[in-house]
Design a protein around this motif. Structure first.
Motif, mmCIF file in Angstrom:
data_model
loop_
_atom_site.group_PDB
_atom_site.id
_atom_site.type_symbol
_atom_site.label_atom_id
_atom_site.label_comp_id
_atom_site.label_asym_id
_atom_site.label_seq_id
_atom_site.Cartn_x
_atom_site.Cartn_y
_atom_site.Cartn_z
ATOM 1 N N GLY A 57 0.826 -1.205 0.000
ATOM 2 C CA GLY A 57 0.000 0.000 0.000
ATOM 3 C C GLY A 57 0.859 1.253 0.000
ATOM 4 O O GLY A 57 1.859 1.329 0.707
ATOM 5 N N THR A 58 0.452 2.260 -0.767
ATOM 6 C CA THR A 58 1.221 3.498 -0.844
ATOM 7 C C THR A 58 1.052 4.360 0.401
ATOM 8 O O THR A 58 1.826 5.290 0.610
ATOM 9 N N HIS A 65 6.491 2.007 1.163
ATOM 10 C CA HIS A 65 6.348 1.216 -0.062
ATOM 11 C C HIS A 65 7.577 1.322 -0.966
ATOM 12 O O HIS A 65 7.823 0.455 -1.793
ATOM 13 N N GLN A 69 9.511 -1.249 -3.700
ATOM 14 C CA GLN A 69 9.894 -0.804 -5.048
ATOM 15 C C GLN A 69 11.391 -1.058 -5.276
ATOM 16 O O GLN A 69 11.790 -1.589 -6.313
ATOM 17 N N LEU A 86 1.521 -1.834 -6.416
ATOM 18 C CA LEU A 86 1.353 -0.785 -5.412
ATOM 19 C C LEU A 86 -0.123 -0.432 -5.375
ATOM 20 O O LEU A 86 -0.708 -0.078 -6.405
ATOM 21 N N VAL A 87 -0.722 -0.538 -4.203
ATOM 22 C CA VAL A 87 -2.144 -0.261 -4.040
ATOM 23 C C VAL A 87 -2.280 1.168 -3.525
ATOM 24 O O VAL A 87 -1.940 1.461 -2.368
ATOM 25 N N GLU A 88 -2.733 2.040 -4.386
ATOM 26 C CA GLU A 88 -2.829 3.465 -4.081
ATOM 27 C C GLU A 88 -3.703 3.723 -2.855
ATOM 28 O O GLU A 88 -4.840 3.268 -2.773
ATOM 29 N N GLY A 89 -3.121 4.431 -1.865
ATOM 30 C CA GLY A 89 -3.860 4.836 -0.678
ATOM 31 C C GLY A 89 -4.074 3.753 0.369
ATOM 32 O O GLY A 89 -4.687 4.013 1.402
#
Length: 119
Positions: A57-58, A65, A69, A86-89
């Motif tokens: 999660g970002t 995160h 990366q 990457l799961v935004e938010g």
């Protein structure tokens, strides 16, 4: 991890967070000082790292995160199979509240399918 943070009533979790705060977590786990045995980055370059699927999660406030990366980028550079989602938010423990059929559930299933294909 609860909605308000880690459950510090759990002795294991309380110890871990205490050791992180003191900067002694790794030393207490690796008593012989041979950090290469627990350092994934060392294994990346040795070609001994298995196919890997990162889901991060970002909005993770516990583990940035950017670490996933970086690890993903290093694995790819070393010629290893790696995927990064990457799961935004999304916060740390993003799967804790997932429901069958939601986006997080589908993301986790893709990761499990990847792992299943490699065993």
């Amino acid at each position: 991890m609860t909605a308000t943070g880690p459950d510090l009533k759990n002795p294991r979790i309380a110890w871990m967070f205490s050791a992180v705060k003191k900067g002694t977590l790794i030393e207490s786990i690796v008593s012989d000082g041979n950090y290469e045995t627990v350092d994934p980055a060392f294994l990346f370059s040795k070609g001994m790292f298995p196919p890997t699927y990162f889901i991060h999660g970002t909005a993770d406030a516990l583990v940035p995160h950017k670490l996933s990366q970086k690890a993903h980028d290093e694995l790819v550079a070393a010629g290893r199979e790696s995927h990064l989602v990457l799961v935004e938010g999304a916060p740390h423990g993003l799967d804790a509240r997932m429901q069958e059929g939601d986006d997080t559930y589908r993301t986790i299933v893709k990761g499990l399918e990847f792992l299943k294909a490699h065993i």
